[in-house]
Design an enzyme around this catalytic site. Sequence first.
Site, PDB file in Angstrom:
ATOM      1  N   ARG A  73      40.849 -18.036   2.495  1.00  0.00           N
ATOM      2  CA  ARG A  73      39.636 -17.564   1.825  1.00  0.00           C
ATOM      3  C   ARG A  73      39.979 -17.143   0.404  1.00  0.00           C
ATOM      4  O   ARG A  73      41.076 -16.664   0.121  1.00  0.00           O
ATOM      5  CB  ARG A  73      39.043 -16.356   2.567  1.00  0.00           C
ATOM      6  CG  ARG A  73      38.306 -16.711   3.842  1.00  0.00           C
ATOM      7  CD  ARG A  73      37.703 -15.499   4.515  1.00  0.00           C
ATOM      8  NE  ARG A  73      38.725 -14.590   4.973  1.00  0.00           N
ATOM      9  CZ  ARG A  73      39.135 -13.487   4.359  1.00  0.00           C
ATOM     10  NH1 ARG A  73      38.558 -13.106   3.215  1.00  0.00           N
ATOM     11  NH2 ARG A  73      40.097 -12.739   4.846  1.00  0.00           N
ATOM     12  N   TYR A 201      38.114 -24.937   3.327  1.00  0.00           N
ATOM     13  CA  TYR A 201      38.908 -24.078   4.203  1.00  0.00           C
ATOM     14  C   TYR A 201      38.070 -23.079   5.008  1.00  0.00           C
ATOM     15  O   TYR A 201      37.292 -22.309   4.434  1.00  0.00           O
ATOM     16  CB  TYR A 201      39.973 -23.295   3.410  1.00  0.00           C
ATOM     17  CG  TYR A 201      40.904 -22.675   4.397  1.00  0.00           C
ATOM     18  CD1 TYR A 201      41.908 -23.436   4.968  1.00  0.00           C
ATOM     19  CD2 TYR A 201      40.690 -21.389   4.866  1.00  0.00           C
ATOM     20  CE1 TYR A 201      42.703 -22.923   5.976  1.00  0.00           C
ATOM     21  CE2 TYR A 201      41.476 -20.871   5.869  1.00  0.00           C
ATOM     22  CZ  TYR A 201      42.480 -21.647   6.421  1.00  0.00           C
ATOM     23  OH  TYR A 201      43.244 -21.144   7.423  1.00  0.00           O
ATOM     24  N   LYS A 210      32.146 -16.257   8.567  1.00  0.00           N
ATOM     25  CA  LYS A 210      32.134 -15.043   7.758  1.00  0.00           C
ATOM     26  C   LYS A 210      30.881 -14.964   6.881  1.00  0.00           C
ATOM     27  O   LYS A 210      30.286 -13.904   6.713  1.00  0.00           O
ATOM     28  CB  LYS A 210      33.388 -14.975   6.882  1.00  0.00           C
ATOM     29  CG  LYS A 210      34.686 -14.877   7.677  1.00  0.00           C
ATOM     30  CD  LYS A 210      34.594 -13.786   8.686  1.00  0.00           C
ATOM     31  CE  LYS A 210      35.865 -13.263   9.298  1.00  0.00           C
ATOM     32  NZ  LYS A 210      36.950 -14.078   9.698  1.00  0.00           N
ATOM     33  N   HIS A 230      33.459  -7.299  12.074  1.00  0.00           N
ATOM     34  CA  HIS A 230      34.666  -8.138  12.172  1.00  0.00           C
ATOM     35  C   HIS A 230      35.493  -7.619  13.353  1.00  0.00           C
ATOM     36  O   HIS A 230      36.503  -6.953  13.170  1.00  0.00           O
ATOM     37  CB  HIS A 230      35.435  -8.004  10.854  1.00  0.00           C
ATOM     38  CG  HIS A 230      36.526  -9.008  10.663  1.00  0.00           C
ATOM     39  ND1 HIS A 230      37.600  -8.773   9.832  1.00  0.00           N
ATOM     40  CD2 HIS A 230      36.710 -10.257  11.150  1.00  0.00           C
ATOM     41  CE1 HIS A 230      38.402  -9.825   9.828  1.00  0.00           C
ATOM     42  NE2 HIS A 230      37.885 -10.739  10.614  1.00  0.00           N
ATOM     43  N   SER A 252      41.909  -9.203   8.684  1.00  0.00           N
ATOM     44  CA  SER A 252      42.344 -10.582   8.877  1.00  0.00           C
ATOM     45  C   SER A 252      43.853 -10.653   9.114  1.00  0.00           C
ATOM     46  O   SER A 252      44.627 -10.011   8.399  1.00  0.00           O
ATOM     47  CB  SER A 252      41.981 -11.405   7.647  1.00  0.00           C
ATOM     48  OG  SER A 252      40.586 -11.349   7.454  1.00  0.00           O
ATOM     49  N   CYS A 254      45.615  -9.414  11.486  1.00  0.00           N
ATOM     50  CA  CYS A 254      46.190  -8.128  11.920  1.00  0.00           C
ATOM     51  C   CYS A 254      46.089  -7.935  13.423  1.00  0.00           C
ATOM     52  O   CYS A 254      46.158  -6.809  13.911  1.00  0.00           O
ATOM     53  CB  CYS A 254      45.529  -6.975  11.182  1.00  0.00           C
ATOM     54  SG  CYS A 254      45.986  -6.932   9.446  1.00  0.00           S
ATOM     55  N   ASN A 258      45.228 -11.928  19.082  1.00  0.00           N
ATOM     56  CA  ASN A 258      46.233 -11.499  20.064  1.00  0.00           C
ATOM     57  C   ASN A 258      45.674 -10.470  21.037  1.00  0.00           C
ATOM     58  O   ASN A 258      45.938 -10.532  22.236  1.00  0.00           O
ATOM     59  CB  ASN A 258      47.459 -10.944  19.336  1.00  0.00           C
ATOM     60  CG  ASN A 258      48.339 -12.055  18.799  1.00  0.00           C
ATOM     61  OD1 ASN A 258      49.177 -12.584  19.510  1.00  0.00           O
ATOM     62  ND2 ASN A 258      48.114 -12.451  17.556  1.00  0.00           N
ATOM     63  N   ASP A 277      36.750 -12.440  16.849  1.00  0.00           N
ATOM     64  CA  ASP A 277      36.590 -12.287  15.398  1.00  0.00           C
ATOM     65  C   ASP A 277      35.299 -11.576  14.975  1.00  0.00           C
ATOM     66  O   ASP A 277      35.324 -10.790  14.044  1.00  0.00           O
ATOM     67  CB  ASP A 277      36.645 -13.667  14.724  1.00  0.00           C
ATOM     68  CG  ASP A 277      36.954 -13.608  13.237  1.00  0.00           C
ATOM     69  OD1 ASP A 277      37.882 -12.877  12.849  1.00  0.00           O
ATOM     70  OD2 ASP A 277      36.252 -14.289  12.457  1.00  0.00           O
ATOM     71  N   ARG A 374      46.168 -22.598  11.040  1.00  0.00           N
ATOM     72  CA  ARG A 374      45.322 -22.122  12.147  1.00  0.00           C
ATOM     73  C   ARG A 374      45.025 -23.223  13.154  1.00  0.00           C
ATOM     74  O   ARG A 374      45.178 -24.405  12.872  1.00  0.00           O
ATOM     75  CB  ARG A 374      44.008 -21.573  11.585  1.00  0.00           C
ATOM     76  CG  ARG A 374      44.258 -20.308  10.755  1.00  0.00           C
ATOM     77  CD  ARG A 374      42.997 -19.559  10.445  1.00  0.00           C
ATOM     78  NE  ARG A 374      43.317 -18.336   9.734  1.00  0.00           N
ATOM     79  CZ  ARG A 374      42.959 -17.104  10.124  1.00  0.00           C
ATOM     80  NH1 ARG A 374      42.249 -16.940  11.215  1.00  0.00           N
ATOM     81  NH2 ARG A 374      43.289 -16.048   9.411  1.00  0.00           N
TER      82      ARG A 374
HETATM   83  P1  GTP Z   1      41.757 -13.319  11.597  1.00  0.00           P
HETATM   84  O1  GTP Z   1      41.591 -14.524  12.462  1.00  0.00           O
HETATM   85  O2  GTP Z   1      42.360 -13.621  10.259  1.00  0.00           O
HETATM   86  O3  GTP Z   1      40.542 -12.470  11.467  1.00  0.00           O
HETATM   87  O4  GTP Z   1      42.912 -12.413  12.207  1.00  0.00           O
HETATM   88  P2  GTP Z   1      43.299 -11.801  13.610  1.00  0.00           P
HETATM   89  O5  GTP Z   1      43.134 -10.312  13.480  1.00  0.00           O
HETATM   90  O6  GTP Z   1      42.651 -12.489  14.747  1.00  0.00           O
HETATM   91  O7  GTP Z   1      44.834 -12.100  13.598  1.00  0.00           O
HETATM   92  P3  GTP Z   1      45.888 -12.499  14.713  1.00  0.00           P
HETATM   93  O8  GTP Z   1      45.673 -11.890  16.063  1.00  0.00           O
HETATM   94  O9  GTP Z   1      46.007 -13.967  14.711  1.00  0.00           O
HETATM   95  O10 GTP Z   1      47.151 -11.822  14.046  1.00  0.00           O
HETATM   96  C1  GTP Z   1      48.168 -12.528  13.516  1.00  0.00           C
HETATM   97  C2  GTP Z   1      49.286 -11.657  12.989  1.00  0.00           C
HETATM   98  O11 GTP Z   1      49.342 -10.377  13.594  1.00  0.00           O
HETATM   99  C3  GTP Z   1      50.610 -12.307  13.288  1.00  0.00           C
HETATM  100  O12 GTP Z   1      51.441 -12.050  12.176  1.00  0.00           O
HETATM  101  C4  GTP Z   1      51.083 -11.569  14.525  1.00  0.00           C
HETATM  102  O13 GTP Z   1      52.460 -11.642  14.690  1.00  0.00           O
HETATM  103  C5  GTP Z   1      50.595 -10.166  14.231  1.00  0.00           C
HETATM  104  N1  GTP Z   1      50.355  -9.344  15.439  1.00  0.00           N
HETATM  105  C6  GTP Z   1      49.348  -9.464  16.325  1.00  0.00           C
HETATM  106  N2  GTP Z   1      49.434  -8.521  17.284  1.00  0.00           N
HETATM  107  C7  GTP Z   1      50.530  -7.786  16.986  1.00  0.00           C
HETATM  108  C8  GTP Z   1      51.139  -6.646  17.592  1.00  0.00           C
HETATM  109  O14 GTP Z   1      50.676  -6.114  18.580  1.00  0.00           O
HETATM  110  N3  GTP Z   1      52.259  -6.152  16.972  1.00  0.00           N
HETATM  111  C9  GTP Z   1      52.780  -6.711  15.843  1.00  0.00           C
HETATM  112  N4  GTP Z   1      53.872  -6.164  15.313  1.00  0.00           N
HETATM  113  N5  GTP Z   1      52.234  -7.790  15.267  1.00  0.00           N
HETATM  114  C10 GTP Z   1      51.120  -8.316  15.809  1.00  0.00           C
HETATM  115  C1  SPV Z   2      39.749 -14.212   8.508  1.00  0.00           C
HETATM  116  O1  SPV Z   2      40.282 -14.463   7.413  1.00  0.00           O
HETATM  117  O2  SPV Z   2      39.418 -13.054   8.834  1.00  0.00           O
HETATM  118  C2  SPV Z   2      39.499 -15.299   9.481  1.00  0.00           C
HETATM  119  C3  SPV Z   2      39.702 -16.674   9.050  1.00  0.00           C
HETATM  120  O3  SPV Z   2      39.095 -15.019  10.600  1.00  0.00           O
HETATM  121  S1  SPV Z   2      38.377 -17.275   8.094  1.00  0.00           S
HETATM  122  O4  SPV Z   2      37.431 -17.944   8.992  1.00  0.00           O
HETATM  123  O5  SPV Z   2      38.941 -18.230   7.149  1.00  0.00           O
HETATM  124  O6  SPV Z   2      37.709 -16.190   7.441  1.00  0.00           O
HETATM  125 MN    MN Z   3      38.599 -12.863  10.795  1.00  0.00          MN
END
Ligand code: GTP
Ligand code: SPV
Ligand code: MN
Length: 589
Positions: A73, A201, A210, A230, A252, A254, A258, A277, A374
């Site tokens: 983004r 993207y 978003k 979010h 994002s 964070c 997971n 999300d 992704r």
């Molecule tokens: P968007 O799709 O961008 O909105 O993000 P999201 O919040 O869904 O991100 P995602 O769960 O894909 O997080 C990815 C990042 O967070 C990677 O770098 C992971 O390794 C890290 N991560 C996720 N959960 C944990 C955790 O419990 N501990 C740590 N240390 N890192 C984590």
């Molecule tokens: C984020 O950046 O928080 C995402 C990916 O979930 S995007 O759809 O590109 O915003």
């Molecule tokens: Mn997101």
Amino acid sequence: MSTPLEKWVQQQAKLTKPNDIYWCDGSELEAHRLIEIGMKKEKIEQHNVFHELSHKNWPNSYLHRSHPTDVARTEQLTFVCQADKETSGPNNNWMDTKQAKEKLTKLTDGCMRGRTMYVLPYMMGHPDSPYAKACVQLTDVSYVAVSMRIMTRMGKKVVEQIGARDDFVRGIHSLGDFDVNRRFIMHFPDENLVWSIGSGYGGNALLGKKCFSLRIASWLGYQEGWLAEHMVIIGIEDPQGKITYVTAALPSACGKTNLAMLQSTLPGYKVWTLGDDIAWLNIGPDGRLYAINPEVGLFGVAPGTSMKTNPNMVRTLKTAGFYPTLFTNTALDVDANEPWWEGMDGPVPKNVVDWQGKSWNSSLDTKAAHPNSRFTVSIYNSPTLSKEFDNPNGVPISAILLGGRRTQLIPLVTEAYDWQHGVFLGARTGSETTAAAAHQVGVLRREPMAMTPFCGYNMGDYFGHWLNISRKLTQPPKIFAVNWFRVDDDGRFIWPGFGENIRVLKWIIDRVNGRVGAQQTPIGLIPHIKDLELEGLNIAKGNLEKLFEIDPQAWQAELQDIETFFSQFGRHMPSEIWQQYKSLGTNLR
Ligand code: GTP
Ligand code: SPV
Ligand code: MN
């Protein structure tokens, strides 16, 4: 007589001048035709839009490489054009509506020449949901059409549902020429319109995500009395079989995906997935807060995803579902013709090309997969999908987690005293930036409710709206601040995270269900260590203390930063939040 929808499509075609117009019906056959077109006819730079991967281990999967300048983004090119700058707030870029449209009209004139204009009718939310919205996006690339089909409920039924109505949400999208000087993602909240040009993207191009479901929807929510957030939505099942529904806002990259797919390490506990999300939160007929996920797909970060960190996600990606699965900007294991990324299980394959298609090996100091590469996959592939996922009324929420990525200062978990205090915990949240947007990574910034890039109006008013919501709730959810990312003196994460986060979730639902007490501190309530299930973990005692340490001295710089941030919103900042800020200062002294 043509409908308002048909008229609008014709008008846009007159401006964009495509070779032909194609109305998507959302069928299986169509998805395959679109992928064929992406593999054979459409190109971005020298690459075809889609490359077919081996379906042996990764069923129905395709690789997409975006333009190398177009991998995340772009917040600096994103505008929210409210009627005036103050309504957009200091948290948004703003342009006068008339000027913005003149600019976009020029850039859009003839932008689809030689291309197909795809018309994508889609719903955000279950079509039977009182909270769902009918939308139509135009685009000139198969990747966006196929992605929208995975992420939303797309199909010709939506055209019937819109019928002669004029109030559908409009999205205009074109790849343009990828020149960043001619790239804009613009929002017109009063017209339910998103207009995006120059990027293919994710969040810049899939306009239901978003752009509509957060930036525009947050403004609708402000006016209509609901929240667009979010947030993850999950159900946490305890050993007695009771399911407690929880949402969690994390910025994002964070940890939302997971958390949404978490595989519990505690026996008897299970996490059910409803969303990873976006959550729309409405006050239900019984006065409780109900959450729906307007999406039906997962657009998740690939690097780091493995059987160790997120086994349920790996299973989801390897499930042969009804929909194709897309990988964007991952590396490619050439011999196996499979996607690859840093952190994947197993050894590094011998013959790898990186996300740009260039030969790569592990002695290079570059990443093979782009850090923001992704996957796009249907949520129906997920083995942990909640049976309530398609419930049009959503699920009743008992707790809201608001977190960020903080290597220092912020404890693992803090419970708010009440809703007001919780809104303050959310409003003061800081987080270190990630690769999800095109900016420097690892810089601390304020990310209230994980909404900094997504709140479609003045954030001061947004805090006021959060405060107002609870006044109408019969059972306001408890609010918690979380931080999985605290590091030790050697820079290593103290908390093991991922599946072990269930231990924090257990404490949270124990609090919700009145099973355990908590300790009062200057910043909120934290667990008595005896109430945290830590068996089987190997955290040094000093480090465990660090996870809950509150150092008044170290908080001084934080207080200063929070004050500077809040001050920008001037008279829009609710006095309750300033009062909370003052008591925090007093408590820490
Ligand atoms: P968007 O799709 O961008 O909105 O993000 P999201 O919040 O869904 O991100 P995602 O769960 O894909 O997080 C990815 C990042 O967070 C990677 O770098 C992971 O390794 C890290 N991560 C996720 N959960 C944990 C955790 O419990 N501990 C740590 N240390 N890192 C984590
Ligand atoms: C984020 O950046 O928080 C995402 C990916 O979930 S995007 O759809 O590109 O915003
Ligand atoms: Mn997101």
